[in-house]
Design a protein around this motif. Structure first.
Motif, PDB file in Angstrom:
ATOM      1  N   VAL A 179      37.128  45.107  32.260  1.00 26.58           N
ATOM      2  CA  VAL A 179      38.468  45.525  31.857  1.00 26.58           C
ATOM      3  C   VAL A 179      38.313  46.674  30.869  1.00 26.58           C
ATOM      4  O   VAL A 179      37.579  46.557  29.876  1.00 26.58           O
ATOM      5  CB  VAL A 179      39.247  44.367  31.194  1.00 26.58           C
ATOM      6  CG1 VAL A 179      40.498  44.901  30.493  1.00 26.58           C
ATOM      7  CG2 VAL A 179      39.653  43.338  32.246  1.00 26.58           C
ATOM      8  N   HIS A 200      34.509  45.014  40.019  1.00 31.35           N
ATOM      9  CA  HIS A 200      35.873  45.534  39.947  1.00 31.35           C
ATOM     10  C   HIS A 200      36.148  45.978  38.518  1.00 31.35           C
ATOM     11  O   HIS A 200      35.643  45.393  37.562  1.00 31.35           O
ATOM     12  CB  HIS A 200      36.901  44.473  40.359  1.00 31.35           C
ATOM     13  CG  HIS A 200      38.288  45.042  40.499  1.00 31.35           C
ATOM     14  ND1 HIS A 200      38.705  45.720  41.616  1.00 31.35           N
ATOM     15  CD2 HIS A 200      39.347  45.059  39.637  1.00 31.35           C
ATOM     16  CE1 HIS A 200      39.955  46.121  41.458  1.00 31.35           C
ATOM     17  NE2 HIS A 200      40.370  45.728  40.259  1.00 31.35           N
ATOM     18  N   THR A 202      39.424  46.998  35.945  1.00 36.91           N
ATOM     19  CA  THR A 202      40.867  47.009  35.715  1.00 36.91           C
ATOM     20  C   THR A 202      41.167  47.825  34.457  1.00 36.91           C
ATOM     21  O   THR A 202      40.603  47.551  33.395  1.00 36.91           O
ATOM     22  CB  THR A 202      41.420  45.588  35.533  1.00 36.91           C
ATOM     23  OG1 THR A 202      41.093  44.797  36.676  1.00 36.91           O
ATOM     24  CG2 THR A 202      42.937  45.614  35.358  1.00 36.91           C
ATOM     25  N   SER A 310      41.770  49.006  39.617  1.00 29.69           N
ATOM     26  CA  SER A 310      43.209  48.768  39.617  1.00 29.69           C
ATOM     27  C   SER A 310      43.761  49.048  38.225  1.00 29.69           C
ATOM     28  O   SER A 310      43.014  49.176  37.255  1.00 29.69           O
ATOM     29  CB  SER A 310      43.530  47.329  40.037  1.00 29.69           C
ATOM     30  OG  SER A 310      42.880  46.403  39.178  1.00 29.69           O
ATOM     31  N   ARG A 312      46.830  47.972  35.316  1.00 35.39           N
ATOM     32  CA  ARG A 312      47.887  47.086  34.833  1.00 35.39           C
ATOM     33  C   ARG A 312      48.587  47.788  33.673  1.00 35.39           C
ATOM     34  O   ARG A 312      47.937  48.169  32.692  1.00 35.39           O
ATOM     35  CB  ARG A 312      47.321  45.751  34.330  1.00 35.39           C
ATOM     36  CG  ARG A 312      46.613  44.938  35.383  1.00 35.39           C
ATOM     37  CD  ARG A 312      47.593  44.339  36.383  1.00 35.39           C
ATOM     38  NE  ARG A 312      46.897  43.392  37.263  1.00 35.39           N
ATOM     39  CZ  ARG A 312      46.229  43.730  38.366  1.00 35.39           C
ATOM     40  NH1 ARG A 312      46.139  45.037  38.696  1.00 35.39           N
ATOM     41  NH2 ARG A 312      45.648  42.821  39.103  1.00 35.39           N
ATOM     42  N   LEU A 332      43.636  38.020  32.822  1.00 37.00           N
ATOM     43  CA  LEU A 332      42.559  38.805  33.406  1.00 37.00           C
ATOM     44  C   LEU A 332      41.228  38.200  32.999  1.00 37.00           C
ATOM     45  O   LEU A 332      41.016  37.889  31.828  1.00 37.00           O
ATOM     46  CB  LEU A 332      42.629  40.257  32.936  1.00 37.00           C
ATOM     47  CG  LEU A 332      43.902  41.037  33.281  1.00 37.00           C
ATOM     48  CD1 LEU A 332      43.832  42.453  32.702  1.00 37.00           C
ATOM     49  CD2 LEU A 332      44.121  41.086  34.788  1.00 37.00           C
TER      50      LEU A 332
END
Length: 497
Positions: A179, A200, A202, A310, A312, A332
């Motif tokens: 993140v 991934h 974010t 992605s 947010r 998350l």
């Protein structure tokens, strides 16, 4: 033992190396030194080591005017920029003038002696030097640590937390969930770089930033190099890019709705169909109220299309053991949290300035031509543009310092800017709405309501004023240098020791 020099430069980053080049090219016999707090040169481009670190301006304008950028990439990575700075310093012998590990802490001006006494700390010992002129190329932020906001519950989080300004060399993010907190230039650089190896990534942002895609390589520059060669192509491409960036900035201020629409259409073209563009890529502010974020070849958008990254747009309510929980209720989970939350500004490297025994309160001074301080003699500082490349302004400041030194030498003077016009009103030095600026701008010198006290953000205007404008302009005051007991610093037989 006090060593005396003609000029002391503080900071061996992009600005300091450029300042030294201008100085020694104009005055081959002049004595100077560069005091650098760290143990290596390069400044920002050595300090930041996070994945994907790169320029946020094209290298034809971020590069020096006197040394063409020859690589193919116009948006260059950090290591390439560091090599460029090191090569510039090495080729002209500037690196031999750098005193590494010297943290400058204090500078005292004496009008009676027309010189600065500068104190630096080196290996726990105080080192003193004197100089006729002081040029501060310290940047504008704390090197020790970046800014991290209050993150409730962060101490309960079970993963790794890292700030980009202190990126661990051994941090392995391969196959991890990451993140990134933030939406500025650092965040949009980190996300696609991390996404190449992470499971991934974010990006969590409180509000969106304007993001513009640029080609990594400049096709016009590539074509011109083939036709006229690197050295002839460089100034042409440099001015082309100055013109484009100036036009974009002026259009943003005068017709913001046009630029907003252009950037929105560009984002729509590069994002998956049906993507919530207005949620994640429609800022609340106008273009260039904060700096535009440039992404080479749209790499951030490509990472989102590939589903490896992605976004947010939400606020963090608290941290749990798993990661941030958003105010929307979404939890998350992350192995690593990167706090790309900005810089901590620091005016003039935090150096304590004194003039004839009186401490200088920076917020009570006014910036003359964006590079000197009212009431502070024989001192220049470098602050680059917020709407264009840092080095465009740094080169102009160094050129002006050379012009000023020639004038002072010719008339045997020292100088101090003075604002005695009561109609000049004050305003913030940086007219910029970025959070990192607003948090600390009150600690900086003020700007004025008109030239020469207004900090310009137009390169062509500054070029005319700084390169060709008069030195004796009515706002600069001059005094005769003392003639008794004052050694000539260029004469080794009279060097102070």
């Amino acid at each position: 033992m006090t060593e005396h020099l003609d000029v002391l430069i503080v900071g061996a980053g992009l600005s300091g190396i450029g300042a030294a080049h201008h100085l020694q090219s104009a005055f081959p016999g002049r004595t100077y030194a560069i005091l650098e707090a760290r143990d290596t040169l390069g400044g920002t481009w050595d300090l930041f080591r996070y994945p994907g670190v790169r320029s946020d301006s094209d290298m034809h304008t971020l590069g020096y005017r006197f040394r063409p950028w020859t690589q193919a990439k116009a948006i260059a990575d950090g290591p390439a920029i560091l090599d460029y700075i090191r090569a510039t310093a090495g080729e002209s012998g500037i690196d031999r003038h750098i005193r590494f590990g010297h943290r400058t802490v204090r500078a005292e001006w004496s009008s009676e002696r027309a010189r600065w006494t500068v104190e630096a700390v080196h290996r726990g010992e105080t080192v003193r030097l004197t100089a006729r002129f002081l040029h501060l190329c310290t940047g504008y932020y704390h090197y020790d640590a970046g800014y991290t906001p209050d993150l409730p519950g962060i101490e309960t989080y079970g993963g790794t937390v890292v700030h980009p300004q202190r990126w661990p060399r051994d941090l392995d993010y391969s196959g991890k969930t990451v993140v990134v907190i933030g939406s500025g230039a650092t965040a949009v650089t980190l996300v696609p770089a991390l996404a190449r190896r992470a499971a991934h990534v974010t990006m969590v942002q409180r509000s969106p930033s304007y993001i513009m895609s640029l080609p990594t390589e400049d096709p016009i520059a590539r074509g011109l190099r083939r036709i006229v060669g690197v050295r002839r192509a460089y100034p042409i491409v440099r001015w082309k890019n100055v013109a484009i960036s100036t036009l974009l900035y002026q259009l943003s201020r005068r017709r913001p709705h046009v630029v907003r629409a252009m950037l929105r259409r560009s984002a729509i073209r590069q994002l998956p169909g049906g993507y919530a563009v207005d949620t994640h890529f429609k800022p609340r502010y106008q273009p260039w109220d904060q700096r535009l974020c440039f992404v080479p070849d749209g790499d951030l958008f490509a990472a989102i299309r590939s589903r490896r990254a992605s976004v947010r747009t939400d606020r963090i309510a608290e941290f749990t053991t798993k990661g941030p929980r958003l105010e929307s209720g979404e939890q998350l989970s992350a192995d690593i949290v990167v706090t790309a939350t900005g810089l901590r500004l620091l005016a003039l490297g935090g150096i304590d300035l004194t003039v004839d025994g009186d401490p200088v309160a920076l917020p009570e001074t006014m910036a003359y031509k964006g590079m000197m301080l009212s009431g502070v003699p024989n001192l220049a500082f470098t602050v680059g543009y917020t709407n264009a490349s840092w080095t465009l302004k740094a080169d102009l400041v160094s050129e002006y310092v050379v012009r000023l030194l020639r004038y002072l030498d010719r008339h045997d003077l020292w100088c101090v800017p003075a604002n005695d016009d009561p109609t000049v009103t004050t305003r913030p030095l940086l007219d910029f709405q970025a959070g990192y600026v607003l948090r600390s701008i009150d600690d900086f010198p003020k700007a004025g309501s008109r030239f020469p006290w207004r900090l310009g953000m137009n390169y062509a205007h500054d070029l005319l004023k700084l390169r060709h404008g008069p030195i004796d302009d009515g706002a600069m005051r001059f005094s005769r240098r003392p003639t008794t007991h004052e050694p000539d610093p260029c004469d080794p037989s009279t060097r102070v020791s």
